[in-house]
Design a protein around this motif. Structure first.
Motif, PDB file in Angstrom:
ATOM      1  N   GLY A  44     -21.164  39.909   4.994  1.00 54.17           N
ATOM      2  CA  GLY A  44     -21.081  41.009   5.958  1.00 54.17           C
ATOM      3  C   GLY A  44     -21.357  40.588   7.390  1.00 54.17           C
ATOM      4  O   GLY A  44     -21.335  41.403   8.305  1.00 54.17           O
ATOM      5  N   ASN A  45     -21.608  39.282   7.595  1.00 52.97           N
ATOM      6  CA  ASN A  45     -21.816  38.791   8.967  1.00 52.97           C
ATOM      7  C   ASN A  45     -20.474  38.655   9.684  1.00 52.97           C
ATOM      8  O   ASN A  45     -19.425  38.517   9.044  1.00 52.97           O
ATOM      9  N   VAL A  46     -20.542  38.629  11.025  1.00 51.86           N
ATOM     10  CA  VAL A  46     -19.324  38.333  11.780  1.00 51.86           C
ATOM     11  C   VAL A  46     -18.963  36.871  11.535  1.00 51.86           C
ATOM     12  O   VAL A  46     -19.835  35.999  11.552  1.00 51.86           O
ATOM     13  N   ALA A  47     -17.682  36.619  11.267  1.00 51.67           N
ATOM     14  CA  ALA A  47     -17.194  35.239  11.126  1.00 51.67           C
ATOM     15  C   ALA A  47     -16.516  34.861  12.440  1.00 51.67           C
ATOM     16  O   ALA A  47     -15.439  35.345  12.747  1.00 51.67           O
ATOM     17  N   LYS A  68     -15.108  47.479   9.133  1.00 50.03           N
ATOM     18  CA  LYS A  68     -15.609  46.676   8.001  1.00 50.03           C
ATOM     19  C   LYS A  68     -17.131  46.675   7.954  1.00 50.03           C
ATOM     20  O   LYS A  68     -17.729  46.595   6.885  1.00 50.03           O
ATOM     21  N   GLN A  69     -17.761  46.751   9.140  1.00 51.38           N
ATOM     22  CA  GLN A  69     -19.231  46.777   9.188  1.00 51.38           C
ATOM     23  C   GLN A  69     -19.778  48.158   8.839  1.00 51.38           C
ATOM     24  O   GLN A  69     -20.972  48.317   8.619  1.00 51.38           O
ATOM     25  N   GLY A  70     -18.905  49.139   8.891  1.00 52.40           N
ATOM     26  CA  GLY A  70     -19.324  50.502   8.568  1.00 52.40           C
ATOM     27  C   GLY A  70     -20.062  51.183   9.712  1.00 52.40           C
ATOM     28  O   GLY A  70     -20.892  52.078   9.496  1.00 52.40           O
ATOM     29  N   GLY A  71     -19.762  50.780  10.943  1.00 53.76           N
ATOM     30  CA  GLY A  71     -20.428  51.399  12.102  1.00 53.76           C
ATOM     31  C   GLY A  71     -19.410  51.774  13.172  1.00 53.76           C
ATOM     32  O   GLY A  71     -18.213  51.529  13.031  1.00 53.76           O
ATOM     33  N   ALA A  72     -19.915  52.374  14.252  1.00 56.24           N
ATOM     34  CA  ALA A  72     -19.023  52.800  15.337  1.00 56.24           C
ATOM     35  C   ALA A  72     -18.661  51.611  16.230  1.00 56.24           C
ATOM     36  O   ALA A  72     -19.377  50.613  16.280  1.00 56.24           O
ATOM     37  N   LEU A  73     -17.539  51.773  16.930  1.00 47.58           N
ATOM     38  CA  LEU A  73     -17.153  50.796  17.958  1.00 47.58           C
ATOM     39  C   LEU A  73     -17.597  51.358  19.305  1.00 47.58           C
ATOM     40  O   LEU A  73     -17.121  52.414  19.737  1.00 47.58           O
ATOM     41  N   THR A  74     -18.518  50.661  19.943  1.00 45.28           N
ATOM     42  CA  THR A  74     -19.086  51.156  21.198  1.00 45.28           C
ATOM     43  C   THR A  74     -18.730  50.228  22.352  1.00 45.28           C
ATOM     44  O   THR A  74     -18.937  49.020  22.249  1.00 45.28           O
ATOM     45  N   ASP A  94     -13.607  37.882  12.518  1.00 48.51           N
ATOM     46  CA  ASP A  94     -13.465  38.671  11.298  1.00 48.51           C
ATOM     47  C   ASP A  94     -14.871  38.997  10.800  1.00 48.51           C
ATOM     48  O   ASP A  94     -15.870  38.588  11.410  1.00 48.51           O
ATOM     49  N   ILE A  95     -14.939  39.703   9.676  1.00 45.27           N
ATOM     50  CA  ILE A  95     -16.223  39.945   9.010  1.00 45.27           C
ATOM     51  C   ILE A  95     -16.194  39.162   7.700  1.00 45.27           C
ATOM     52  O   ILE A  95     -15.230  39.277   6.924  1.00 45.27           O
ATOM     53  N   ASP A  96     -17.201  38.337   7.479  1.00 48.40           N
ATOM     54  CA  ASP A  96     -17.293  37.561   6.243  1.00 48.40           C
ATOM     55  C   ASP A  96     -17.563  38.527   5.077  1.00 48.40           C
ATOM     56  O   ASP A  96     -18.574  39.234   5.086  1.00 48.40           O
TER      57      ASP A  96
END
Ligand code: FAD
Length: 339
Positions: free
Chosen positions: A135-138, A37-43, A129-131
């Motif tokens: 776009g912030n983490v909820a 949802k953030q549009g980035g990789a999971l690291t 979740d992602i708001d």
């Protein structure tokens, strides 16, 4: 600080032998959906010594990338070595958010790192979740004694950091390796580590209660009536190969040690089967066990709130039901019964 990437990081805490603690692998599950949802990789960030097993596990449980810091100074957790290493990595890579398991070490590390990076931290989250709007983490966590759930956003500072209790999320099924592995040579000089580990003392057998990774839990509450009331609970747990849990009422009464407590101020568990005996189903207890796969409640009050979340409910006296159930299971397994 500003985020340099849209990456979501999961801190993979390691054991002294370099294997990964379950909670980090569990956090890769919500991390995957949030990173998408953030549009980035999971690291996954692995810090420890002889960490090959932890790296493999992180890659198998969904990390796109694994950043590794390995060295003898990380074999056992120290606040200084781990905080220095993690802050250095965050400053270098600039992730937008980071999840840390709320273990004893994670609860120590998270606030220290957040403070040094001048950002916030939401502790003890039970949902993530992602708001959609911002776009912030909820980050969702219990507030006011567990009577309401608060959702917290961290709009101004990066990275957004939160700790999450073990057992809240489930590990995904392992898949074939495909993660990018980045090894960072990051050594913390001994003089910067202000604590020295003198000796590791193993918990004595019996005192170790591993509720968080138990597949079956049989729990007793105030309805067991006293310490001896845990005997039929233990008998059922024994035939099922289960771990014994308890409500806070039973723990506060001194009938069983706190290490067995399930709930908001105890452990968060997610077994395949949770059998609640003589437990009413207060919201603070449910906060620790409602994500169990199958919940069985045994209670003599047909209106007990535990029945609202139970998959199977038995209305009756636990002192009659538990021995009967234990005997039936023994019979079915050909172990002979008590009467
Ligand atoms: P009770 O609510 O008294 O229920 C006992 C049940 O046993 C009743 O439903 C009764 O019908 C049944 N019963 C009695 N005799 C029998 C019998 N012979 N056979 C079958 N059933 C019988 N609680 C937790 O559990 N974990 C926590 O982590 C936790 N954290 C908390 C944090 C805060 C800030 C607060 C304010 C409270 C917290 N609590 C926690 C306490 C919680 O609110 C409840 O008080 C507690 O869970 C009640 O425990 P219980 O269900 O065992 O007891």
């Amino acid at each position: 600080m500003e985020a340099k990437t849209k990456e979501l990081w999961v801190f993979i805490e390691t054991n002294g032998d370099g294997t990964a603690k379950n909670v980090g692998l569990e956090l890769l599950t919500p991390g995957k959906a949030m990173a998408a949802k953030q549009g980035g990789a999971l690291t996954a960030v692995v810090i420890g010594h002889h960490t090959d097993a932890a790296i493999t596990a992180a890659a198998q449980h969904g990390a796109d990338k694994v950043i590794v810091v390995d060295g003898p100074e990380y074999e056992h957790y120290t606040t200084d070595a781990y905080a220095i290493a993690l802050c250095t990595l965050v400053e270098q890579y600039g992730p937008t958010s980071m999840l840390i398991g709320a273990t004893n070490n994670g609860r120590d590390l998270g606030p220290r790192v957040a403070c040094r990076l001048k950002t916030g931290l939401t502790a003890d989250c039970t949902a993530l979740d992602i708001d959609e709007e911002s776009g912030n983490v909820a980050w969702t966590r219990p507030a006011f004694g567990g009577n309401l759930m608060a959702t917290i956003l961290c709009p101004d500072h990066r990275p957004q950091i939160g700790t999450v209790r073990p057992g809240v999320f489930k590990k995904s099924a392992p898949v074939a390796l495909r993660a990018e592995i980045i090894r960072e040579k990051l050594h913390v000089p001994a003089e910067q580590i202000r604590t020295q580990l003198l000796k590791v003392i193993q918990e004595v057998a019996g005192a170790l209660v591993d509720l968080e990774s138990a597949e079956i839990i049989v729990s007793g509450g105030r309805g067991v009536g006293g310490p001896e009331g845990f005997e039929p609970i233990q008998a059922l747990a024994k035939v099922l190969g289960a771990t014994v849990g308890a409500s806070r009422a039973a723990v506060d009464s001194g009938w069983i040690p706190h290490s067995h407590q399930v709930g908001q101020t105890g452990k968060t568990v997610g077994p395949k089967l949770y059998i609640a005996c003589g437990i009413s189903g207060a919201i603070q207890h449910l906060a620790g066990m409602s994500s169990s796969d199958v919940i069985v409640a045994i209670n003599k009050d047909p209106d007990a709130p535990i029945f609202d979340i139970a998959d199977y409910g038995v209305v009756g006296d636990l002192f009659q039901i538990l021995p009967a159930l234990t005997n039936e299971i023994k019979k079915a397994r050909g172990q002979g019964c008590d009467n």
